[in-house]
Design a protein around this motif. Structure first.
Motif, PDB file in Angstrom:
ATOM      1  N   LEU A 170       9.285 -47.684   6.615  1.00  0.00           N
ATOM      2  CA  LEU A 170       8.642 -46.764   7.469  1.00  0.00           C
ATOM      3  C   LEU A 170       9.330 -46.845   8.712  1.00  0.00           C
TER       4      LEU A 170
ATOM      5  N   LEU B 184      13.241 -44.958   5.362  1.00  0.00           N
ATOM      6  CA  LEU B 184      12.453 -43.999   4.362  1.00  0.00           C
ATOM      7  C   LEU B 184      12.243 -42.666   5.316  1.00  0.00           C
ATOM      8  N   PRO B 185      11.850 -42.521   6.597  1.00  0.00           N
ATOM      9  CA  PRO B 185      11.698 -41.464   7.462  1.00  0.00           C
ATOM     10  C   PRO B 185      13.201 -40.631   7.719  1.00  0.00           C
TER      11      PRO B 185
ATOM     12  N   TYR C  56      13.932 -38.984   4.671  1.00  0.00           N
ATOM     13  CA  TYR C  56      13.103 -37.960   4.274  1.00  0.00           C
ATOM     14  C   TYR C  56      13.135 -36.721   5.205  1.00  0.00           C
TER      15      TYR C  56
ATOM     16  N   SER D  63      13.569 -37.925  -1.598  1.00  0.00           N
ATOM     17  CA  SER D  63      12.756 -37.132  -0.914  1.00  0.00           C
ATOM     18  C   SER D  63      13.089 -35.520  -1.274  1.00  0.00           C
TER      19      SER D  63
ATOM     20  N   TYR E 258       6.361 -39.034  10.823  1.00  0.00           N
ATOM     21  CA  TYR E 258       6.434 -39.212   9.323  1.00  0.00           C
ATOM     22  C   TYR E 258       5.750 -40.197   8.748  1.00  0.00           C
TER      23      TYR E 258
ATOM     24  N   LEU F  22       4.277 -40.343   5.083  1.00  0.00           N
ATOM     25  CA  LEU F  22       4.948 -41.212   4.077  1.00  0.00           C
ATOM     26  C   LEU F  22       4.062 -42.395   3.685  1.00  0.00           C
TER      27      LEU F  22
ATOM     28  N   ARG G  82       2.086 -41.143   1.016  1.00  0.00           N
ATOM     29  CA  ARG G  82       2.827 -41.204  -0.223  1.00  0.00           C
ATOM     30  C   ARG G  82       3.170 -42.386  -0.849  1.00  0.00           C
TER      31      ARG G  82
END
Ligand code: ZN
Ligand code: ZN
Length: 389
Positions: A167, A171-172, A175, A204, A340, A344, A347
């Protein structure tokens, strides 16, 4: 404390350095439990990122336990488990209020250095050159976290470090690259690069409704991960004519959007790409934009070009007429990570995706020099390295 430091091109060492101290009321000190090496760390590893000084503490993907807080931090307590976003953002300036935290006006004390080149400075970054603030990074035992009342996200569930660590950045970043494409159900998305950001961009894109994702990478094990983790059609760009291949895959119309998860260090064998390498070596061109050119050529009419891979300076021979003629939209920038974090994390908690699945290598902070080399050389199937102090 022990910390990973930059000592020059391809020279990384673990050193004893002073422990970080609280400097401002909104600071926190975090005892790091997990930290990762990022593809963008390879830019300074390769000596391509200006503004580094010998001994700088590197790393911008980290998480840990809050062990000390300034009296201006009211939302965290000692003992909280947090993931720290890589852009340092005040939370109160105009860009931060808009949610564009990677453009924070207040966090870079060396803004004037970047303004000379860019006109305005984006947010400061952890462990990423004095141009972007010269803040100590998170590949260390401890880190000082400024604006700690705004940046870090508290992890209250018992998810493992590896499930939530990313994170902080990749990942962001993957995304945002997909979100920038404005994906509609049925869209076909092409992704250049199957490193960690490319993998999360692929994943994503499907989560946002893409019907098909086609990905390119020179490295076999990364293509395999794009298939097994991402569900993409993954192709070696050396095996096909990329533009023609994408036409075949889309009934002749080209992909609806193209994502660059490579950035300024792309490799190719064309004459123009060879010229980029020579010009970059001679320092007359800073970035090698092969992927960017290919995306502009390949993208369908009215499509979107989304850049997640990092560019730092000037690029040559961009086919502007092609982009203009096809009415393309360009979206880019460092990731607005803060926006995000919550969605996230939800998720991950729901099981929509398992970020830990991309981790291939785990080691101690003390092994950082070898880990950088393995990751840099694409050796031993290395997709992502997580280090623990
Ligand atoms: Zn990163
Ligand atoms: Zn701000």
């Amino acid at each position: 404390m022990r910390a990973v430091t930059w000592q020059g091109t391809h020279k990384i060492s673990v050193e004893n350095v002073p422990d970080p101290q609280l400097l401002n009321r909104r600071d926190a000190i975090v005892k790091i439990t997990s930290t990762a090496i990022c593809g963008s760390d390879l830019h300074f590893y390769d000596g391509r990122m200006p503004g580094f000084e010998k001994g700088d503490i590197v790393g911008h993907e980290f998480m840990g336990e809050v062990i000390e807080i300034g009296d201006g931090v009211t939302n965290l307590e000692v003992g909280d488990r947090v993931v720290v976003p890589f852009p340092i953002s005040c939370g109160a300036c105009e860009p931060c209020v808009r949610g564009e935290t990677s453009l924070c006006d207040n966090s870079n004390p060396n803004a004037y250095l970047v303004e000379a080149a860019y006109g305005y400075s984006p947010a400061a970054l952890y462990g990423y050159s004095h141009l972007f603030g010269g803040y100590a990074g998170g590949q260390a035992e401890y880190a000082r976290v400024p604006f700690a009342d705004f940046g870090p996200i508290k992890i209250e569930s018992n998810l493992s470090d590896e499930k939530v660590l990313f994170l902080s950045d990749i990942l962001p970043t993957g995304y945002q690259a997909a979100e920038q494409c404005g994906i509609k159900p049925g869209d076909v998305i092409a992704v250049w690069g199957c490193g960690p950001v490319g993998l999360f961009a692929i994943k994503s894109a499907y989560l946002l409704g893409a019907a098909k994702v086609i990905a390119f990478d020179h490295v076999g094990y990364r293509r395999e991960k794009a298939r097994t983790f991402g569900g993409a059609i993954a192709v070696d760009p050396k095996d096909v004519n990329v533009v023609e291949f994408l036409k075949e895959q889309t009934g002749g119309r080209g992909p609806d959007a193209c994502i660059d998860a490579v950035g300024m260090e792309s490799h190719a064998t064309s004459a123009l790409a060879a010229l980029d390498e020579i010009k970059q070596f001679a320092k007359v061109e800073q970035d090698r934009p092969h992927v960017l050119r290919e995306m502009i050529q390949a993208c369908g009419k009215g499509g979107t070009i989304s850049l997640a891979g990092v560019y730092t300076g000037y690029v040559d021979m961009i086919p502007m007429g092609t982009a203009f003629g096809k009415g393309l939209t360009f979206k880019m920038g460092q990731t607005n990570v803060h926006k995000y974090l919550r969605p996230l994390l939800e998720r991950i908690e729901r099981g929509d995706l398992d970020p830990a699945a991309i981790v291939t290598h785990r080691c101690s902070l003390e092994d950082a020099p070898a880990a950088y080399k393995t990751f840099h050389d694409h050796a031993d199937g290395c997709e992502k390295v997580v280090m623990t102090p």
